[in-house]
Design an enzyme around this catalytic site. Structure first.
Site, PDB file in Angstrom:
ATOM      1  N   GLY A 496       1.220   7.507   5.535  1.00 22.95           N
ATOM      2  CA  GLY A 496       1.461   7.943   6.797  1.00 22.95           C
ATOM      3  C   GLY A 496       2.543   7.659   7.908  1.00 22.95           C
ATOM      4  CB  THR A 538       2.887   0.790  12.363  1.00 24.77           C
ATOM      5  OG1 THR A 538       2.837   1.943  10.990  1.00 24.77           O
ATOM      6  CG2 THR A 538       2.558   1.642  13.610  1.00 24.77           C
ATOM      7  CB  ALA A 721       1.326   0.589  16.992  1.00 24.38           C
ATOM      8  N   GLY A 725      -3.593  -1.328   7.526  1.00 24.43           N
ATOM      9  CA  GLY A 725      -3.965  -0.793   6.856  1.00 24.43           C
ATOM     10  C   GLY A 725      -5.554  -1.816   5.875  1.00 24.43           C
ATOM     11  CD  GLU A 726      -3.313  -5.968   4.170  1.00 22.14           C
ATOM     12  OE1 GLU A 726      -2.632  -5.624   4.656  1.00 22.14           O
ATOM     13  OE2 GLU A 726      -2.417  -6.168   2.910  1.00 22.14           O
TER      14      GLU A 726
END
Lengths: 767, 767
Positions: A496, A538, A721, A725-726
């Protein structure tokens, strides 16, 4: 959308970032309308079906293809000898897709049948007869580590140089230890500080345990699939499910001996990657397409993907830790043994580094060994090495707290790493949020009310940390005739992130998100972006998008300044217009600026922003998890009643998506803790080779997950930011294991904590 | 490749530009391997076949579709009422693809049949019965100009506002003349200087003639074709043969009421455009695809393209010129009447402006009228308006020379426009090469030996000039991992310009051409470029590529400076390496720089150059042609024995391609002069509606063409280059007409100079 979440985003007055929005690709996905690589049907396309090895280690005596070739629609049976790939000096599976002379793991592709239809290819593959002469195999990790273990490859033939290569690798890394390393060891790492034995002598309590984690599959919804189509001038287009388009382009070009500008990789929508799709089938499919001069679709079925992809490695981790009476940690000694399968590349360095990095130990010695076995080579899986390391170290911290009779959260707060502490790679941690995450959990009702619990219920907590990946990236931002903007990148979107990039550009440009379109395009025209992995997209591509949008905004203001005869400093861009500050009537719309710069005879250059990032400061992120479990002493079943995931995300660009990422990561962590394992028998045969045997959770098995965000901004990240994810997968196994200990006093040292294992442990304590 | 050409390129020490190379798309094209829009086959695609009007002007009483719908495979018959296009305030054919209530030209699409196969759609289209009530039509240009001519549309219905709109247009342009303009006149232009009647009173000689040119079709090899595919989220992808991708995107988005970011236009390889493919079928095909929710292929057959595309307009041009005894031109009076067909938009302004711009006339008055008729609306065709204007003025200059008994080349040199002379738009010519082209031809053996000629042979010369188009553009230049570069643009390549852009980037980057790949990509990700037309692509996009490549080179040098610890000024980039000047051993390759900037943990930003241009100074280019013809007095046939084309190209980036462009333009000019015409009868029926009747030259009919280049650099052009596409078609008709006059004393005033016309003229002089 997120009614039951207490995300508390810090929007800081932002209009686009920091607010939850739906994913731009969400509707298409939930409506089943998106087209994945496997949905492609090119004119003249052949279907490829692999023939897989039935032995973990054997010599190929003969491959009989006559019967297969008689199947109507079968066009060709291809073996390694015919595949036009350049194999020199290659140490990777993707460059060696078919076994040559010798099979080296169960399920290894030996041949591939090309058919006009999938059915013809499948029938053909079933009729290919391979005659094998079985050879001794190294299957069990600890046995493979023995000096007299069977070699994973014979010395002659295509793997001839392997042993030499192994030692060459080790020579560089640890010259002195060369002599003592067993033959199947392919990598060795070592971290040390202080005097570990002296450290243990200071300890009031010492705990020592050996932890085991199995091979686990990334279990993406969409198995690996590639369609390769030759073009008439000798080039190729490769449509792939990969998460690494530019890397696939390099692989294919190198394997086929083509210049890179002859290979175009189209990263198709990815049905989950989790690190497992960094490139595997692309050169193979490309080689087939080149060989027959027709498009070829090569995709794994689920069972093939379980047998012959690149799962997370199994490992054994021995950890001994000691703490002084005041609770300070004084010594850590660990040995990590990773099963890398048939090619080197397991994350043993990272696992060892992380294992020693969450807490301040004055003295430590961490050793890591990577061992070759006759199993599929390991690949990356969401925070590679970290889930394994955290299971070991966080179980031990819990055990220390128990031994010291200390609150495990307090003990962690006392010892946790903060900015400036050196990690085992001898680099200081930058500003990290581990302490803040612990403190946030400490205030959480789930922790505050931890004493209130039913029979055989327990509360466990654990930490997970991830250093964060970095890679330079470029992004583009184009003004369009209707006053909207188009952002172009070269990423694959697994998570996303496209929507986040949209929000980032919209924020910079003062627009609504829907006025920005993000296109992630093929390698022919995309600006560079690395693989989508390592929690860096990101952070790094987002930073490039900020700069691209700022660049576009600057160009807009320069044109407006000339057009409005004002100074750029007196102008402001918002809501699709450039206005003179204080004189709202003097304005020009983005649409007008587009027409002034993109039409016949236009006098201004088109607005086309470009931004690049090459961030060199890591933005590590930490998660602290809490689980409340109930153990059924009769069945050994563990039920997770509740889960809290606290995570430092720097700044949540799209809080809904951040929560979604954390939900996904927690769920996978629970899979490690309780359900998932690739079980091999002693001959190297995979016993859990289908989703009937390999347990993936259904939605009903996932507990409610309370996501709590901490926002310690990353200095180089877009709006602060960090990658998110991890971390959420990392603490899962330890969190559940610690909760089980709290519930029933049994220390789980091997995951998954299946009913069978738990019952054995419970019974062994009862009798 | 160009052995028999005397191109004399000025390479100025350049290594890439200025040297003839093969087109990058040449092999693919000559081998028939390239895929055009018409070759696309999308899953589920329907084929569209139009039903065309049999009347030039009629009311549609009824459309019977029952029989068509019974054909197996016919899916739907679509009429204007059902086509989901927004028609408001639209004055263009592309927004009104189907007749509504009333047909207004012969061949106008009335309905379209969608079939699962082309055969089904065709059978269906043959069975659609349309009942008409014939209405008076305005066909003949001069009759349509009469105040009492039939109106091209009834006042009611979809064309209701037209008359009002016509007058509104004219009101703006010539308020005072409003009252006297006849109803079918849709535009009026006027250029004036001095006192033209006084000018004629000074004249020693005056010549007056009326010239006629027919409607001519662009005759691209590939008829217009579009495939439109709806995407599941309400957007569309449009694959088109257009030469104007971004413009097609705007058209489709506006027609369908979509935001532009929902429309992706893929400019497919173009099989010739010549101005005729600026967008025609795109909204129509997109509307059909939207209506049925399936991909639709809509392409014209050759006859349909002749009937219902947008050919070059017919015109009548009255010109009176006078010269003093010393040869100076003193007066010009001209009236240009252009047949714009059923929609406004003929190039009457440009024709009038050019007609008065090649020479210095102290006094002139030029009037232009655009007249609506019931014929297909006119479109652009290579140098729109210029071929017509040049035929008229250059014939008259020849006639003046004859009347003055002056050398026609000397007379032109005496009067030709040079830098600073004002053209009729009252703008001064910049530095132009008209004089140099005349001088170059003057030295050419073909002119030097003009007196040596056989019976009924003649030599003619003529001038053609083109102001050159301008439009802002952006280009990108990316370094790739193998040290090569990728240039990205948003153009369509009609002319081999991709190869020129490759040479431009290679020159800037010090590389071999094959180390640069140029991709012209779709509107989703392309940097902006205008339509490929107006002889502006090399000039404007080429200038952007220079800047993009320079930007990339600068970034390369900055990285190298840090890496080599040197100052960027001390570095040089050549042959794929950055070297420290004078220290060749200290160097870094482009491949190394790529790896430092595009890999995990890389510390430099990716090399990604961007360049934009917004050139505001025109770069006009001139051509001077010479033809030697032989006229057969018995058959009226004209044989072109030899042809010299001198042209100022600024700088020839790829001399082979420049020569190719000039060959093509000359050939088309000969078509205007001798062969091509769209013949309509008095009812408006096209009589030359196939290539059996519409005469295109075969290769054997084209004479040897000697290309001679003049290089007067354009200050803003890449390496001084100007656009070269338009000028070579312009002088053709006049050159041949003047040669015919020289051969047999017959002044051709109407082209094509067919045997029939010539014989009539010869006979009328004989008797």
């Amino acid at each position: 959308m997120l009614e039951n979440q207490s995300l508390e985003p810090t929007t800081n007055g932002y209009k686009a970032v920091g607010h939850s929005v739906r994913r731009t690709d969400g509707a298409e996905k939930v409506r089943g309308e998106i087209r994945y690589a496997g949905d492609l049907h090119l004119p003249g396309m052949l279907h490829a079906r692999p023939v897989l090895s039935l032995y973990a280690h054997a010599r190929i005596k003969k491959i009989e293809v006559e019967a297969a070739l008689k199947v109507p629609g079968v066009v060709r049976v291809v073996t390694a000898a015919e595949l036009p790939l350049i194999l020199e000096a290659s140490e990777s599976r993707k460059r060696n897709p078919l076994a040559k002379d010798e099979v080296i793991f169960y399920g290894q592709p030996v041949a591939v049948v090309l058919g006009e239809t999938e059915a013809a290819a499948l029938d053909g593959a079933n009729l290919v007869q391979v005659e094998y002469e079985e050879l001794p195999a190294a299957i069990d990790l600890l046995l493979a580590l023995q000096p007299n273990a069977p070699l994973v490859r014979r010395k002659e033939g295509h793997g001839a140089d392997l042993e030499a290569q192994i030692h060459a690798t080790i020579e560089v890394k640890a010259e002195k230890e060369k002599a003592v390393l067993p033959p199947n060891v392919s990598n060795h790492v070592h971290f040390q500080q202080g005097d570990v034995e002296a450290g243990f002598r200071e300890a009031a309590v010492i705990v020592e345990n050996t932890f085991r984690l199995p091979m686990v599959h990334q279990s993406y919804l969409e198995p690996q699939v590639v369609v390769a189509a030759p073009d008439p001038l000798g080039g190729l287009t490769v449509y792939s499910s990969t998460q690494a388009g530019f890397s696939a382009r390099r692989d294919v070009a190198a394997a086929l001996g083509l210049p890179q500008n002859k290979v175009k990789v189209v990263s198709m929508p990815v049905g989950g990657g989790f690190g497992g799709k960094f490139g595997l089938l692309e050169p193979w499919a490309a080689g087939l397409a080149k060989l027959v001069g027709r498009p070829v679709k090569l995709g794994y079925y689920r069972m093939e993907d379980l047998l012959a992809a690149n799962p997370a490695p199994a490992c054994v981790i021995e950890v001994k830790v000691g703490a002084r009476a005041d609770g300070t940690f004084c010594a850590l000694k660990a040995r990590l043994i990773f099963d890398t399968g048939i090619y080197p590349g397991a994350p043993v360095w990272l696992a060892g580094m992380l294992l020693g990095s969450y807490y301040r130990f004055d003295n430590y010695e961490i050793e890591g060994l990577e061992v070759l076995t006759n199993r599929p080579n390991s690949g990356a899986y969401r925070a590679p090495g970290a889930a394994q390391a955290s299971f070991a170290i966080e179980s031990q911290i819990d055990a220390l707290a128990h031994a010291l009779q200390r609150d495990p959260l307090e003990l962690r707060l006392q010892n946790c790493a903060v900015e400036g502490d050196l990690n085992p790679s001898k680099r200081p941690w930058p500003r990290i949020g581990l302490k803040e995450c612990l403190e946030k959990l400490q205030q959480h009702p789930a922790w505050q009310h931890r004493a209130t619990k039913g029979v055989d219920q327990g509360i466990g907590i654990a930490v997970g940390g991830w250093p964060g990946g970095l890679e330079p990236a470029t992004a583009l931002c184009r003004l369009d005739h209707d006053g909207s903007f188009t952002v172009t990148t070269g990423i694959s979107d697994l998570t996303g992130v496209t929507t986040s990039l949209q929000l980032i550009a919209a924020e910079v440009l003062g627009l609504k998100p829907e006025q920005v379109t993000v296109h992630n395009v093929d390698t022919d025209s995309a600006p560079y972006a690395g693989a989508s992995g390592g929690s860096k997209t990101t952070l790094t591509v987002g930073a490039a998008v900020v700069k691209a949008a700022e660049d576009a905004r600057k160009q807009v203001l320069e044109i407006a300044a000339q057009y409005l005869e004002a100074s750029p400093e007196d102008l402001e861009l918002s809501e699709g217009k450039v206005k003179v500050k204080g004189l709202p009537s003097r304005s020009v719309t983005l649409q007008e600026i587009a027409n002034l710069s993109m039409s016949f005879g236009g006098r201004f250059e088109p607005v086309f922003g470009r931004g690049s990032s090459a961030i060199t400061r890591n933005a590590p992120s930490f998660a602290v998890h809490l689980a409340r479990v109930k153990v059924d002493r009769e069945t050994g079943e563990v039920k997770v009643l509740g889960y809290v995931a606290v995570q430092d995300v720097g700044f949540a660009i799209n809080p809904a998506e951040v929560a979604g990422q954390i939900h996904g990561g927690v769920t996978q962590g629970l899979g490690w803790a309780l359900y998932e394992q690739m079980v091999y028998d002693e001959t190297g045969t995979l016993l859990s080779g289908s989703l009937m045997d390999y347990t993936l959770q259904t939605a009903a098995m996932v507990p409610p997950i309370d996501v709590q965000l901490v926002e310690i901004p990353a200095p180089d990240g877009p709006f602060g930011a960090k990658g998110v994810g991890e971390p959420p997968i990392i603490p899962g196994a330890a969190t559940i294991a610690n909760a089980i200990f709290d519930a029933i006093g049994v220390r789980v040292t091997e995951v998954p904590a299946t009913p069978e294992r738990l019952l054995k442990a419970i019974w062994s304590r009862q009798f």
